[in-house]
Design a protein around this motif. Structure first.
Motif, PDB file in Angstrom:
ATOM      1  N   VAL A   9       1.715  -3.570  14.229  1.00 51.56           N
ATOM      2  CA  VAL A   9       1.679  -4.506  13.102  1.00 51.56           C
ATOM      3  C   VAL A   9       1.470  -3.702  11.824  1.00 51.56           C
ATOM      4  O   VAL A   9       0.427  -3.075  11.641  1.00 51.56           O
ATOM      5  N   SER A  13       2.950   3.864   6.343  1.00 52.03           N
ATOM      6  CA  SER A  13       2.849   5.323   6.473  1.00 52.03           C
ATOM      7  C   SER A  13       2.328   5.758   7.840  1.00 52.03           C
ATOM      8  O   SER A  13       2.949   6.572   8.524  1.00 52.03           O
ATOM      9  N   ALA A  15       2.045   4.163  10.636  1.00 48.78           N
ATOM     10  CA  ALA A  15       2.900   3.724  11.751  1.00 48.78           C
ATOM     11  C   ALA A  15       4.105   4.659  11.859  1.00 48.78           C
ATOM     12  O   ALA A  15       4.443   5.128  12.954  1.00 48.78           O
ATOM     13  N   ARG A  17       4.585   7.757  10.515  1.00 53.20           N
ATOM     14  CA  ARG A  17       4.318   9.183  10.724  1.00 53.20           C
ATOM     15  C   ARG A  17       3.711   9.440  12.099  1.00 53.20           C
ATOM     16  O   ARG A  17       3.855  10.515  12.665  1.00 53.20           O
ATOM     17  N   CYS A  38       6.136  -5.358  13.503  1.00 47.66           N
ATOM     18  CA  CYS A  38       6.072  -6.484  12.555  1.00 47.66           C
ATOM     19  C   CYS A  38       5.725  -5.966  11.169  1.00 47.66           C
ATOM     20  O   CYS A  38       4.795  -5.162  11.021  1.00 47.66           O
ATOM     21  N   ASP A  39       6.457  -6.417  10.165  1.00 44.16           N
ATOM     22  CA  ASP A  39       6.127  -6.070   8.776  1.00 44.16           C
ATOM     23  C   ASP A  39       6.866  -7.068   7.875  1.00 44.16           C
ATOM     24  O   ASP A  39       8.076  -7.269   8.052  1.00 44.16           O
ATOM     25  N   PHE A  61       3.721 -12.281  11.333  1.00 40.32           N
ATOM     26  CA  PHE A  61       2.711 -11.856  12.317  1.00 40.32           C
ATOM     27  C   PHE A  61       2.521 -12.917  13.411  1.00 40.32           C
ATOM     28  O   PHE A  61       2.369 -12.578  14.591  1.00 40.32           O
ATOM     29  N   PRO A  78      -3.033  -3.049   5.774  1.00 37.50           N
ATOM     30  CA  PRO A  78      -4.142  -2.760   4.870  1.00 37.50           C
ATOM     31  C   PRO A  78      -5.481  -3.233   5.455  1.00 37.50           C
ATOM     32  O   PRO A  78      -5.549  -4.270   6.136  1.00 37.50           O
ATOM     33  N   HIS A  82      -7.514  -6.637   8.324  1.00 34.77           N
ATOM     34  CA  HIS A  82      -7.786  -6.379   9.743  1.00 34.77           C
ATOM     35  C   HIS A  82      -8.611  -7.487  10.407  1.00 34.77           C
ATOM     36  O   HIS A  82      -8.363  -7.836  11.562  1.00 34.77           O
ATOM     37  N   LYS A 100      -8.592   2.447  11.324  1.00 35.50           N
ATOM     38  CA  LYS A 100      -9.819   2.328  10.528  1.00 35.50           C
ATOM     39  C   LYS A 100      -9.499   1.708   9.166  1.00 35.50           C
ATOM     40  O   LYS A 100      -8.397   1.878   8.647  1.00 35.50           O
ATOM     41  N   TYR A 162      -4.104  11.666  -2.475  1.00 37.68           N
ATOM     42  CA  TYR A 162      -3.469  11.735  -1.153  1.00 37.68           C
ATOM     43  C   TYR A 162      -2.480  10.586  -0.930  1.00 37.68           C
ATOM     44  O   TYR A 162      -1.323  10.824  -0.559  1.00 37.68           O
ATOM     45  N   GLU A 166       1.881  10.473  -0.361  1.00 34.26           N
ATOM     46  CA  GLU A 166       2.339  10.491   1.035  1.00 34.26           C
ATOM     47  C   GLU A 166       3.867  10.377   1.099  1.00 34.26           C
ATOM     48  O   GLU A 166       4.487   9.662   0.296  1.00 34.26           O
ATOM     49  N   TYR A 198     -14.451   8.401   8.627  1.00 34.34           N
ATOM     50  CA  TYR A 198     -14.364   9.490   9.622  1.00 34.34           C
ATOM     51  C   TYR A 198     -15.684  10.261   9.659  1.00 34.34           C
ATOM     52  O   TYR A 198     -16.232  10.549  10.727  1.00 34.34           O
ATOM     53  N   HIS A 323      -4.979  11.867  16.252  1.00 34.66           N
ATOM     54  CA  HIS A 323      -6.209  11.129  16.592  1.00 34.66           C
ATOM     55  C   HIS A 323      -5.931   9.633  16.740  1.00 34.66           C
ATOM     56  O   HIS A 323      -6.572   8.955  17.546  1.00 34.66           O
TER      57      HIS A 323
HETATM   58  N1  LIG Z   1      -1.994   6.668   5.610  1.00 36.29           N
HETATM   59  C1  LIG Z   1      -2.768   7.395   6.386  1.00 36.29           C
HETATM   60  O1  LIG Z   1      -2.867   8.635   6.260  1.00 36.29           O
HETATM   61  C2  LIG Z   1      -3.567   6.755   7.486  1.00 36.29           C
HETATM   62  C3  LIG Z   1      -4.041   7.570   8.515  1.00 36.29           C
HETATM   63  C4  LIG Z   1      -4.761   6.993   9.579  1.00 36.29           C
HETATM   64  C5  LIG Z   1      -5.024   5.643   9.533  1.00 36.29           C
HETATM   65  N2  LIG Z   1      -4.586   4.870   8.485  1.00 36.29           N
HETATM   66  C6  LIG Z   1      -4.922   3.460   8.503  1.00 36.29           C
HETATM   67  O2  LIG Z   1      -3.767   2.748   8.891  1.00 36.29           O
HETATM   68  C7  LIG Z   1      -3.727   1.472   8.250  1.00 36.29           C
HETATM   69  C8  LIG Z   1      -2.454   1.360   7.443  1.00 36.29           C
HETATM   70  O3  LIG Z   1      -2.438   2.410   6.495  1.00 36.29           O
HETATM   71  P1  LIG Z   1      -1.058   2.931   5.876  1.00 36.29           P
HETATM   72  O4  LIG Z   1      -1.386   4.101   5.039  1.00 36.29           O
HETATM   73  O5  LIG Z   1      -0.032   3.035   6.921  1.00 36.29           O
HETATM   74  O6  LIG Z   1      -0.733   1.683   4.927  1.00 36.29           O
HETATM   75  P2  LIG Z   1       0.669   1.383   4.197  1.00 36.29           P
HETATM   76  O7  LIG Z   1       0.370   0.698   2.947  1.00 36.29           O
HETATM   77  O8  LIG Z   1       1.502   2.620   4.202  1.00 36.29           O
HETATM   78  O9  LIG Z   1       1.389   0.379   5.200  1.00 36.29           O
HETATM   79  C9  LIG Z   1       0.872  -0.910   5.450  1.00 36.29           C
HETATM   80  C10 LIG Z   1       2.037  -1.762   5.929  1.00 36.29           C
HETATM   81  O10 LIG Z   1       1.512  -3.047   6.282  1.00 36.29           O
HETATM   82  C11 LIG Z   1       2.495  -3.987   5.903  1.00 36.29           C
HETATM   83  N3  LIG Z   1       1.912  -5.324   5.832  1.00 36.29           N
HETATM   84  C12 LIG Z   1       1.367  -5.964   4.779  1.00 36.29           C
HETATM   85  N4  LIG Z   1       0.996  -7.209   5.141  1.00 36.29           N
HETATM   86  C13 LIG Z   1       1.330  -7.368   6.449  1.00 36.29           C
HETATM   87  C14 LIG Z   1       1.221  -8.427   7.373  1.00 36.29           C
HETATM   88  N5  LIG Z   1       0.673  -9.600   7.024  1.00 36.29           N
HETATM   89  N6  LIG Z   1       1.657  -8.251   8.631  1.00 36.29           N
HETATM   90  C15 LIG Z   1       2.219  -7.067   9.001  1.00 36.29           C
HETATM   91  N7  LIG Z   1       2.356  -6.022   8.154  1.00 36.29           N
HETATM   92  C16 LIG Z   1       1.909  -6.161   6.895  1.00 36.29           C
HETATM   93  C17 LIG Z   1       3.013  -3.463   4.566  1.00 36.29           C
HETATM   94  O11 LIG Z   1       4.259  -4.044   4.225  1.00 36.29           O
HETATM   95  C18 LIG Z   1       3.105  -1.977   4.854  1.00 36.29           C
HETATM   96  O12 LIG Z   1       4.372  -1.632   5.369  1.00 36.29           O
HETATM   97  C19 LIG Z   1      -5.001   1.398   7.421  1.00 36.29           C
HETATM   98  O13 LIG Z   1      -5.993   0.806   8.191  1.00 36.29           O
HETATM   99  C20 LIG Z   1      -5.352   2.856   7.180  1.00 36.29           C
HETATM  100  O14 LIG Z   1      -6.724   3.029   6.950  1.00 36.29           O
HETATM  101  C21 LIG Z   1      -3.823   5.394   7.479  1.00 36.29           C
END
Ligand SMILES: NC(=O)c1ccc[n+]([C@@H]2O[C@H](COP(=O)([O-])OP(=O)(O)OC[C@H]3O[C@@H](n4cnc5c(N)ncnc54)[C@H](O)[C@@H]3O)[C@@H](O)[C@H]2O)c1
Length: 374
Positions: A9, A13, A15, A17, A38-39, A61, A78, A82, A100, A162, A166, A198, A323
Motif C-alpha cells: 500500500v 520511494s 516501495a 526502491r 495500491c496507490d 485502499f 505517509p 498508518h 516506521k 534527504y 531521493e 531508528y 532492513h
Molecule cells: N523514503 C525512505 O527512505 C524510507 C525508508 C524506509 C521507510 N520509509 C517509510 O515508508 C513509508 C513511505 O515512505 P516513502 O518515502 O516511500 O513515501 P512517499 O511519499 O515516497 O510515498 C508514499 C506513497 O503513498 C501514496 N499514498 C498516499 N495516500 C495513499 C492512500 N490512501 N493509499 C495508498 N497509497 C497512498 C502516495 O501517492 C505515494 O506514492 C513511510 O512510513 C516512511 O517512514 C521510507
C-alpha cells in the motif's frame, strides 16, 4: 505451507526502491506472493504493477482490502495515515507490516495491538533495529559490564535534504515524481517519527524501556524548497529529548534539521570503564557475528551491516532497504510459523510514546512519565 499473499500500500520511494524489488525476487516465491499494489496517485499503481509483474493494481485502499487474494499488507504510505489504514486492514482480517512509524500516538498503537489480538492477525512494526547483530552485541557487552557502570548515551538523526533529493522524486512520470511534502507536515512529519525512530529502537532495545522524558522542540526550518516550489513545514524538525532509564542512567536523542554527534542512526554509550561509540569499543572496531562480511562492503562497515541482517541473502544485497525487507520477512515467519517478531508492535509503541511524550513535554514544559513497556 502456502506463500503469504501480499499487497503493498503506497508505491512511493520505499516501495519502489526496496519493498517491491525484494518481494518480487524469485528466491522468496515459496514464502511470499506479491499479489497487489495500491496507490491513489494517477497511473502510479498501474505503472508499478506493470514494472514488477503484480497481478492486481488499485487506486482505492478499500478495494485492496476487499481483495481476498491478499492475506497481508505492507503499509508504505505517509506516516500520518498508518493508524487509520492499519485499523481498517486489521478489521478486514489482514496481517500488517508497518513501515516506521506504526502510529503517531501511544493510544493509537495500543488500540491497534488490542484489535490485532482480537482479530487474530499479526503485526510487525519497523524498524527492527534489534535484528542487527551489532546492536545485539552492544546490548550483550553493556549487560556484561564491558564499559563498567553505564552512565549516559546519545543517539539521533537529522533530516538534511534527504527526502527532497531521493531518486524517485525528481522525474516526470507517475513512478518518479513523488512529492515528499508530507515529511514536513503534521501528523507524522518531522525527523523524529521518520529517522530518530531508528535511533530510539536501538537505544531502548539495548537499554530496555525508558521511564521519563523531557524535551525542547520546535520548527527551525519553516519552509523547504522542492522542485522550485516552497513547502510550508509545520511538523517540529528541531527536537532534543532527554530520557531517563531509571537508576540515574540518562540518554539524549535528537531529531534535527542538520548535524550529528553519533554515527549513523546508532547510539554512543558511556560508562565508568569505557565507551561504545558507533561501532567502536574503546576506540577499537567491535566484533560481532558477520562483522567480517560487513567490513567487505565497498562502502564500509555501516553499509555492510545491511548485508548481515537476517533474510538478506546474497541475491538481495544489491537492492536497497534491506532492513525493510528483513522486517517484512519477520511478518511472514510470524504468520507461517508463529515465531514472535523482534520488530514487535509493543516495542514500536514504546518508542512512539517517547516521541509523543517528548513533544508534549516540550509544549508543556513538564517532564512526562512513560506508561508503556515491551
Ligand atoms: N523514503 C525512505 O527512505 C524510507 C525508508 C524506509 C521507510 N520509509 C517509510 O515508508 C513509508 C513511505 O515512505 P516513502 O518515502 O516511500 O513515501 P512517499 O511519499 O515516497 O510515498 C508514499 C506513497 O503513498 C501514496 N499514498 C498516499 N495516500 C495513499 C492512500 N490512501 N493509499 C495508498 N497509497 C497512498 C502516495 O501517492 C505515494 O506514492 C513511510 O512510513 C516512511 O517512514 C521510507
Amino acid at each position: 505451507m502456502h506463500p503469504l499473499r501480499f499487497g503493498v500500500v503506497g508505491a512511493g520511494s520505499v516501495a519502489q526502491r526496496g519493498i517491491l524489488p525484494h518481494l518480487s525476487m524469485p528466491d522468496v516465491r515459496d514464502r511470499v506472493l506479491l499479489n497487489a499494489v495500491c496507490d491513489p496517485a494517477p497511473g502510479r499503481a498501474d505503472a508499478a504493477a506493470e514494472k514488477f509483474a503484480i497481478p492486481h493494481a488499485y487506486t482505492d485502499f478499500a478495494a485492496l482490502l476487499a481483495d481476498n487474494t491478499v492475506d497481508a499488507i505492507s503499509l508504505a504510505t505517509p506516516i500520518g495515515m498508518h493508524y487509520a489504514q492499519g485499523k481498517a486492514a486489521i478489521l478486514a482480517g489482514k496481517h500488517v507490516h508497518f513501515n516506521k512509524s506504526m502510529t503517531t500516538t501511544l493510544a493509537e498503537a495500543n488500540e491497534l495491538i488490542a484489535l490485532a489480538r482480537s482479530h487474530n492477525v499479526q503485526l510487525v512494526a519497523s524498524p527492527g533495529e534489534m535484528n542487527r547483530p551489532h546492536n545485539q552485541e552492544i546490548r550483550r557487552l553493556i549487560q556484561a559490564g564491558a564499559i563498567g557502570d553505564l552512565c549516559w548515551a546519545v543517539c539521533g538523526a537529522s533530516f538534511g535534504r534527504y527526502h527532497e533529493n531521493e531518486e524517485f522524486r525528481l522525474g516526470n512520470d507517475p513512478l518518479t515524481n513523488i512529492d515528499p511534502s508530507w515529511y514536513y507536515r503534521k501528523p507524522g512529519g518531522g525527523p523524529l517519527y521518520d529517522m530518530t525512530v531508528y535511533a530510539l529502537h536501538g537505544l531502548t532495545g539495548i537499554l530496555g524501556p525508558a521511564k521519563r522524558v523531557t524535551a525542547m522542540s520546535g520548527v527551525r526550518i519553516p519552509q523547504r524548497e522542492f522542485r522550485g516550489t516552497m513547502v510550508d513545514c509545520d511538523a517540529d524538525d528541531n527536537t532534543l529529548i532527554l530520557i531517563d532509564f531509571g537508576n540515574n542512567v540518562y540518554a539524549m536523542a535528537h531529531g534535527t534539521p542538520a548535524g550529528s554527534i553519533s554515527e549513523g542512526f546508532s547510539g554512543s554509550y558511556f560508562g565508568t570503564k569505557g565507551s561504545i561509540v558507533g561501532l567502536k569499543l574503546n576506540g577499537e572496531p567491535l566484533r560481532y557475528p558477520g562483522s567480517d562480511i560487513a567490513d567487505s562492503h565497498p562502502d564500509g562497515r555501516w553499509a555492510g551491516n545491511q548485508w548481515i541482517l537476517p533474510e538478506v541473502g546474497t541475491a538481495h544485497r544489491d537492492i536497497d532497504e534491506h532492513h525493510v525487507y528483513a522486517d517484512i520477512m519477520q511478518l511472514v515467519t510470524a504468520v507461517q510459523h508463529g515465531t514472535p517478531a523482534v520488530a514487535s508492535a509493543q516495542h514500536a509503541a514504546h518508542v512512539i510514546e517517547i516521541i509523543e511524550a517528548g513533544l508534549r513535554a516540550a509544549e508543556s514544559g513538564n517532564t512526562q512519565h512513560l506508561t508503556s513497556t515491551f
